[in-house]
Design a protein around this motif. Structure first.
Motif, PDB file in Angstrom:
ATOM      1  N   SER A 123       0.844  -1.187   0.000  1.00 17.77           N
ATOM      2  CA  SER A 123       0.000   0.000   0.000  1.00 17.77           C
ATOM      3  C   SER A 123       0.884   1.243   0.000  1.00 17.77           C
ATOM      4  O   SER A 123       2.068   1.189   0.345  1.00 17.77           O
ATOM      5  CB  SER A 123      -0.887  -0.003   1.236  1.00 17.77           C
ATOM      6  N   ALA A 124       0.301   2.356  -0.362  1.00 14.81           N
ATOM      7  CA  ALA A 124       1.047   3.614  -0.349  1.00 14.81           C
ATOM      8  C   ALA A 124       1.175   4.124   1.080  1.00 14.81           C
ATOM      9  O   ALA A 124       0.219   4.068   1.854  1.00 14.81           O
ATOM     10  CB  ALA A 124       0.339   4.649  -1.215  1.00 14.81           C
ATOM     11  N   TYR A 125       2.370   4.576   1.430  1.00 14.65           N
ATOM     12  CA  TYR A 125       2.589   5.154   2.750  1.00 14.65           C
ATOM     13  C   TYR A 125       3.784   6.091   2.695  1.00 14.65           C
ATOM     14  O   TYR A 125       4.566   6.074   1.745  1.00 14.65           O
ATOM     15  CB  TYR A 125       2.817   4.069   3.812  1.00 14.65           C
ATOM     16  N   TYR A 126       3.903   6.924   3.718  1.00 15.22           N
ATOM     17  CA  TYR A 126       5.072   7.793   3.853  1.00 15.22           C
ATOM     18  C   TYR A 126       6.132   7.058   4.672  1.00 15.22           C
ATOM     19  O   TYR A 126       5.817   6.352   5.630  1.00 15.22           O
ATOM     20  CB  TYR A 126       4.691   9.093   4.560  1.00 15.22           C
ATOM     21  N   ARG A 127       7.382   7.246   4.306  1.00 19.62           N
ATOM     22  CA  ARG A 127       8.480   6.554   4.971  1.00 19.62           C
ATOM     23  C   ARG A 127       9.542   7.547   5.395  1.00 19.62           C
ATOM     24  O   ARG A 127      10.017   8.356   4.589  1.00 19.62           O
ATOM     25  CB  ARG A 127       9.090   5.514   4.029  1.00 19.62           C
ATOM     26  N   ASP A 128       9.893   7.503   6.691  1.00 13.82           N
ATOM     27  CA  ASP A 128      10.994   8.289   7.225  1.00 13.82           C
ATOM     28  C   ASP A 128      11.979   7.333   7.884  1.00 13.82           C
ATOM     29  O   ASP A 128      11.580   6.308   8.452  1.00 13.82           O
ATOM     30  CB  ASP A 128      10.495   9.296   8.263  1.00 13.82           C
ATOM     31  N   VAL A 129      13.256   7.659   7.830  1.00 12.31           N
ATOM     32  CA  VAL A 129      14.309   6.800   8.362  1.00 12.31           C
ATOM     33  C   VAL A 129      15.126   7.573   9.386  1.00 12.31           C
ATOM     34  O   VAL A 129      15.486   8.736   9.158  1.00 12.31           O
ATOM     35  CB  VAL A 129      15.221   6.280   7.233  1.00 12.31           C
ATOM     36  N   PHE A 130      15.411   6.903  10.513  1.00 12.88           N
ATOM     37  CA  PHE A 130      16.170   7.537  11.585  1.00 12.88           C
ATOM     38  C   PHE A 130      17.203   6.559  12.145  1.00 12.88           C
ATOM     39  O   PHE A 130      16.996   5.343  12.107  1.00 12.88           O
ATOM     40  CB  PHE A 130      15.240   7.976  12.729  1.00 12.88           C
ATOM     41  N   PHE A 131      18.285   7.097  12.668  1.00 12.76           N
ATOM     42  CA  PHE A 131      19.257   6.334  13.453  1.00 12.76           C
ATOM     43  C   PHE A 131      19.256   6.956  14.846  1.00 12.76           C
ATOM     44  O   PHE A 131      19.698   8.091  15.023  1.00 12.76           O
ATOM     45  CB  PHE A 131      20.642   6.382  12.816  1.00 12.76           C
ATOM     46  N   LEU A 132      18.748   6.204  15.829  1.00 19.53           N
ATOM     47  CA  LEU A 132      18.497   6.757  17.151  1.00 19.53           C
ATOM     48  C   LEU A 132      19.495   6.258  18.181  1.00 19.53           C
ATOM     49  O   LEU A 132      19.894   5.095  18.162  1.00 19.53           O
ATOM     50  CB  LEU A 132      17.087   6.396  17.616  1.00 19.53           C
ATOM     51  N   GLY A 133      19.833   7.149  19.114  1.00 16.93           N
ATOM     52  CA  GLY A 133      20.732   6.776  20.197  1.00 16.93           C
ATOM     53  C   GLY A 133      22.158   6.658  19.696  1.00 16.93           C
ATOM     54  O   GLY A 133      22.596   7.356  18.782  1.00 16.93           O
ATOM     55  N   GLY A 134      22.882   5.753  20.278  1.00 13.95           N
ATOM     56  CA  GLY A 134      24.266   5.559  19.890  1.00 13.95           C
ATOM     57  C   GLY A 134      25.212   6.457  20.666  1.00 13.95           C
ATOM     58  O   GLY A 134      24.797   7.392  21.340  1.00 13.95           O
ATOM     59  N   GLN A 135      26.462   6.131  20.557  1.00 14.27           N
ATOM     60  CA  GLN A 135      27.489   6.890  21.266  1.00 14.27           C
ATOM     61  C   GLN A 135      28.789   6.826  20.480  1.00 14.27           C
ATOM     62  O   GLN A 135      29.058   5.851  19.774  1.00 14.27           O
ATOM     63  CB  GLN A 135      27.698   6.314  22.667  1.00 14.27           C
ATOM     64  N   TYR A 136      29.590   7.872  20.606  1.00 14.52           N
ATOM     65  CA  TYR A 136      30.905   7.863  19.995  1.00 14.52           C
ATOM     66  C   TYR A 136      31.852   7.042  20.865  1.00 14.52           C
ATOM     67  O   TYR A 136      31.875   7.189  22.091  1.00 14.52           O
ATOM     68  CB  TYR A 136      31.447   9.291  19.863  1.00 14.52           C
ATOM     69  N   ILE A 137      32.623   6.185  20.214  1.00 12.54           N
ATOM     70  CA  ILE A 137      33.641   5.423  20.937  1.00 12.54           C
ATOM     71  C   ILE A 137      34.956   5.523  20.165  1.00 12.54           C
ATOM     72  O   ILE A 137      34.960   5.659  18.938  1.00 12.54           O
ATOM     73  CB  ILE A 137      33.231   3.943  21.121  1.00 12.54           C
ATOM     74  N   PRO A 138      36.093   5.488  20.865  1.00 15.20           N
ATOM     75  CA  PRO A 138      37.388   5.623  20.189  1.00 15.20           C
ATOM     76  C   PRO A 138      37.625   4.506  19.178  1.00 15.20           C
ATOM     77  O   PRO A 138      37.239   3.350  19.389  1.00 15.20           O
ATOM     78  CB  PRO A 138      38.389   5.547  21.334  1.00 15.20           C
ATOM     79  N   SER A 139      38.242   4.848  18.088  1.00 11.15           N
ATOM     80  CA  SER A 139      38.645   3.874  17.076  1.00 11.15           C
ATOM     81  C   SER A 139      39.955   4.369  16.468  1.00 11.15           C
ATOM     82  O   SER A 139      39.962   5.272  15.623  1.00 11.15           O
ATOM     83  CB  SER A 139      37.574   3.727  15.988  1.00 11.15           C
ATOM     84  N   GLY A 140      41.073   3.797  16.929  1.00  9.92           N
ATOM     85  CA  GLY A 140      42.372   4.268  16.480  1.00  9.92           C
ATOM     86  C   GLY A 140      42.592   5.693  16.931  1.00  9.92           C
ATOM     87  O   GLY A 140      42.461   6.019  18.112  1.00  9.92           O
ATOM     88  N   THR A 141      42.847   6.555  15.974  1.00  8.20           N
ATOM     89  CA  THR A 141      43.067   7.958  16.304  1.00  8.20           C
ATOM     90  C   THR A 141      41.795   8.790  16.160  1.00  8.20           C
ATOM     91  O   THR A 141      41.828  10.008  16.275  1.00  8.20           O
ATOM     92  CB  THR A 141      44.152   8.546  15.393  1.00  8.20           C
ATOM     93  N   SER A 142      40.682   8.124  15.894  1.00  9.55           N
ATOM     94  CA  SER A 142      39.432   8.856  15.702  1.00  9.55           C
ATOM     95  C   SER A 142      38.316   8.167  16.489  1.00  9.55           C
ATOM     96  O   SER A 142      38.568   7.525  17.504  1.00  9.55           O
ATOM     97  CB  SER A 142      39.094   8.932  14.210  1.00  9.55           C
ATOM     98  N   PHE A 143      37.087   8.275  15.991  1.00  8.47           N
ATOM     99  CA  PHE A 143      35.935   7.719  16.682  1.00  8.47           C
ATOM    100  C   PHE A 143      34.989   7.065  15.678  1.00  8.47           C
ATOM    101  O   PHE A 143      34.998   7.407  14.491  1.00  8.47           O
ATOM    102  CB  PHE A 143      35.156   8.812  17.439  1.00  8.47           C
TER     103      PHE A 143
END
Length: 399
Positions: free
Chosen positions: A44-64
């Motif tokens: 059926s026809a519908y509206y679609r929105d996409v989100f990425f919720l929460g999360g946290q930055y964590i170290p990865s090498g010299t960056s995150f």
């Protein structure tokens, strides 16, 4: 049936003529063939929105990097929402949340059905699965999601290996349910890796799930198989935001894991979920300070292929029975198919929940309603639109 078709041909860069059908038919557009532009959508026809919720930055090498975020699809009916509470769909992760959209043979899925009824629908991919999160492999090491044997024996064709008597009634899967059948192949192709770090996964889902509910308000959770672990965690963490949990053959069998439904203890049956429904802590009363000594279990019932034994709390050791006051605040509804392995052991949930003081429990066995022949992924099977109306009725009576 032979179908008359017309074709449009064009020369490729290599000088080879490539032809495309300009017409479509019922057989031409079955399953993955419906990817062709000539095939009309079943959705059926519908509206679609996409989100990425929460999360946290964590170290990865010299960056995150970002970790623990949830991929969320918000689906809104084209004609607007006229139901008071949203629905949040939670899969086990094999496949990801895409499993709610349509069936392997390209029929309308449950998400679309509920959109047609005017519900606001949310679909999530669980942590480190599908499109959720950039996997930090030190935190979320990946493992295979499933094998052909697990799919065939437990989901799509249990009647072939016959591990339990009720399996012989399974006849609703759209195809023969085995490797090489195009519908099975389409279903199995959707299998994605899972993380082997169940502790990190559960902690993330508890936090991320309640974060989502805090944004969208009180909702119904529709969880399939091990997805019911996460609906339990959200009920424990933020019960006031959970209208009810609708558990489709919950895979978080209290204190144990059953794969393949073998009655041989060393095959397919292992100790699991030391907190009962989860690997990580739940709120018990009296409080559980040492899960090993406080939640001592005892096996009850005679273990047979048709009716498995259960593990519940022992009332003679561990300081008495511990109840679940947070989870008890949320109505618990469970649905079981007549020809699934779950028909042999879902009664264990009733015993466990009753003992733990969870009184608002409803168990619906589709076979008792004359809806026979379904397996574990019944929401994808031939009669999925009959079954979804039973689930909808349970939602409507609580709204």
């Amino acid at each position: 049936m032979k179908v008359s078709q017309s074709f449009l041909c064009a020369a490729s860069l290599a000088g080879i003529s490539v032809c495309f059908s300009t017409t479509a038919s019922a057989t031409y557009c079955v399953g993955i063939n419906a990817v062709r532009p000539q095939c009309k959508t079943q959705e059926s026809a519908y509206y679609r929105d996409v989100f990425f919720l929460g999360g946290q930055y964590i170290p990865s090498g010299t960056s995150f990097i970002m970790s623990d975020q949830l991929y969320v699809e918000k689906l809104t009916p084209l004609n607007g929402v006229d139901k008071p509470y949203p629905l949040v769909f939670i899969s086990a992760g094999i496949p990801s949340g895409s499993v709610w959209l349509n069936t392997p043979d390209n029929r309308k899925g449950w998400a679309t059905y509920f959109l047609d009824q005017g519900y606001q629908v949310y679909i999530i991919d669980i942590t480190a699965n599908g499109r959720s999160g950039q996997e930090d492999l030190s935190k979320y090491p990946l493992r295979i999601g499933s094998t052909v044997s697990i799919h065939e024996d437990g989901f799509t064709a249990p009647e072939i290996v016959n591990p339990f008597p009720q399996s012989q009634g399974h006849n609703q899967w759209p195809g023969n349910g085995t490797k090489g059948d195009p519908i099975f192949d389409a279903f199995f192709a959707a299998t994605v890796p899972l993380t082997s770090n169940k502790t990190a996964l559960e902690l993330s889902m508890r936090a991320g799930g309640c974060y989502l509910l805090g944004l969208i308000g009180e909702s119904y959770l529709i969880a399939h198989s091990n997805g019911a672990s996460y609906s339990a965690l959200m009920s424990d963490e933020c019960p006031d935001l959970v209208r009810a949990t609708l558990n489709l053959e919950p895979g978080n069998i209290p204190f144990q894991s059953l794969i393949g439904n073998s009655t041989t203890p060393a095959v397919g049956r292992t100790t699991a979920r030391p907190w009962g429904l989860t690997e990580t802590p739940l709120t018990y009363d009296p409080p559980v300070t040492n899960v090993t000594t406080d939640l001592v279990t005892v096996e009850v019932g005679v273990d047979t292929p048709a009716l498995r034994s259960c593990f519940i709390q022992s009332n003679t050791t561990g300081g008495g029975i511990h109840t679940l006051p947070q989870i008890a605040k949320v109505p618990y509804v469970m649905f079981t198919a007549s020809a699934s392995p779950h028909i042999t052991y879902d009664h264990c949930f009733i015993s466990y929940l009753s003992q733990a003081g969870v009184t608002d429990v409803t168990w619906i066995k589709f076979g008792d309603l004359g809806l026979e022949g379904n397996g574990h992924f019944f929401f994808l099977e031939v009669n999925n639109m009959e079954l979804v109306k039973v689930v909808e009725a349970e939602i409507e009576k609580r709204s």
